[in-house]
Motif scaffolding. Structure first.
Motif, PDB file in Angstrom:
ATOM      1  N   LYS A 103       0.818  -1.213   0.000  1.00 56.27           N
ATOM      2  CA  LYS A 103       0.000   0.000   0.000  1.00 56.27           C
ATOM      3  C   LYS A 103       0.852   1.264   0.000  1.00 56.27           C
ATOM      4  N   ALA A 104       2.087   1.131   0.503  1.00 60.43           N
ATOM      5  CA  ALA A 104       2.950   2.308   0.663  1.00 60.43           C
ATOM      6  C   ALA A 104       3.764   2.646  -0.586  1.00 60.43           C
ATOM      7  N   VAL A 105       3.868   1.704  -1.523  1.00 65.17           N
ATOM      8  CA  VAL A 105       4.701   1.935  -2.705  1.00 65.17           C
ATOM      9  C   VAL A 105       3.832   2.001  -3.956  1.00 65.17           C
ATOM     10  N   PRO A 106       4.275   2.748  -4.973  1.00 65.63           N
ATOM     11  CA  PRO A 106       3.511   2.799  -6.223  1.00 65.63           C
ATOM     12  C   PRO A 106       3.556   1.450  -6.937  1.00 65.63           C
ATOM     13  N   LEU A 116       7.558  -9.573  -9.833  1.00 68.47           N
ATOM     14  CA  LEU A 116       8.893 -10.037  -9.455  1.00 68.47           C
ATOM     15  C   LEU A 116       9.468  -9.185  -8.330  1.00 68.47           C
ATOM     16  N   SER A 117       9.269  -7.875  -8.407  1.00 72.63           N
ATOM     17  CA  SER A 117       9.779  -6.986  -7.362  1.00 72.63           C
ATOM     18  C   SER A 117       9.121  -7.279  -6.017  1.00 72.63           C
ATOM     19  N   LEU A 118       7.827  -7.571  -6.046  1.00 70.10           N
ATOM     20  CA  LEU A 118       7.126  -7.897  -4.805  1.00 70.10           C
ATOM     21  C   LEU A 118       7.573  -9.250  -4.260  1.00 70.10           C
ATOM     22  N   ALA A 119       7.869 -10.190  -5.163  1.00 72.54           N
ATOM     23  CA  ALA A 119       8.384 -11.485  -4.723  1.00 72.54           C
ATOM     24  C   ALA A 119       9.724 -11.303  -4.012  1.00 72.54           C
TER      25      ALA A 119
END
Length: 268
Positions: A103-106, A116-119
């Motif tokens: 919720k805090a990042v775009p 992939l970045s969230l993984a």
């Protein structure tokens, strides 16, 4: 295509345990903290650490985790605690933390890159948790990467599961880890499960992501080390070799030391 492990499991086990014990004693720490995933690498690593007689903290860090992974991890921890009185465990559920981060990042851009970045963020949240626990208990973080992952295809998250203090099994091929796991009597549910990093919240396996099995990648790693090239193979072997070379090249930034801009003496 696969190379059967030829390691002397009992002697390798003893060697690693003594290595861990000596390192911890020299570092003047109380023992080790290890993230338990329900996979063979973390199961073997934690069992090696437990044999040192030093404190071992096994940490579960679920983030929307598949129930099968959670149950395998818990089965291993319970077995380990029964075998070794120096083993304790804790669960740190990071699901809410992960959701708060989202919720805090775009989240604008290509969906595949965001996924992939969230993984990788999951792995980095876990690393942060392990170092927090290590700090308050006087422990060091034991890594769970094997040789194929750490030095072959770079299949780990930089500053995530790659952020550790010691790497007990990083000179063992995946087949060696399985052989050691059988010797150490790791639960069959873990030894027979398809390897997965569990970073995407679904059922995809490591093979799904890599495009080849660990047996195949181990073969390719040994072939590359012997000087072979893609021209030496045909069919599936050629495909696997090319997968290995692509991953090895693309992930060099993980496996090589961080580049340092060295200022010429004449400019100092």
């Amino acid at each position: 295509m696969a190379k059967k492990s030829t390691i002397q499991t009992e002697k390798v086990n003893t060697y690693i345990v003594e290595w861990l014990k000596n390192y911890a004693n020299k570092a003047k720490v109380n023992g080790f903290v290890i993230g338990i995933s329900g996979g063979v690498d973390s199961a073997v690593t934690s069992t090696l650490c437990a044999q040192t007689g030093l404190s071992v903290l096994c940490v579960e860090m679920p983030i929307h985790q598949a129930e099968s992974q959670v149950s395998r991890g818990r089965e291993h921890i319970e077995q380990l605690k029964k075998r070794f009185p120096n083993v304790s465990n804790i669960e740190t559920d990071l699901t809410e933390t992960f959701e708060s981060f989202k919720k805090a990042v775009p989240q604008t851009g290509e969906e595949a890159k965001i996924s992939l970045s969230l993984a990788n963020t999951r792995a980095r949240l876990r690393m942060t948790s392990l170092y927090y626990l290590a700090g308050i208990h006087g422990l060091i973080v034991a890594g769970t990467g094997n040789k194929v992952e750490d030095f072959g295809v770079g299949f780990y998250t930089k500053y995530g599961d790659g952020g550790v203090d010691v790497s007990p099994i990083a000179d063992l091929m995946k087949s060696d880890v399985y052989a050691l796991g059988e010797f150490l009597k790791i639960p069959d549910s873990i030894l027979t499960a398809a390897p997965t990093d569990g970073l995407f919240g679904d059922n995809r396996t490591d093979e799904d992501q890599l495009g080849a099995s660990y047996d195949e990648l181990e073969w390719a790693m040994l072939a590359a080390a012997s000087g072979k090239t893609g021209a030496d193979f045909t069919g599936r072997e050629k495909s696997v070799f090319e997968i290995y070379k692509r991953l090895n090249t693309n992930n060099k930034h993980k496996m090589d030391p961080i580049p340092v801009c060295v200022i010429p003496e004449m400019l100092k």
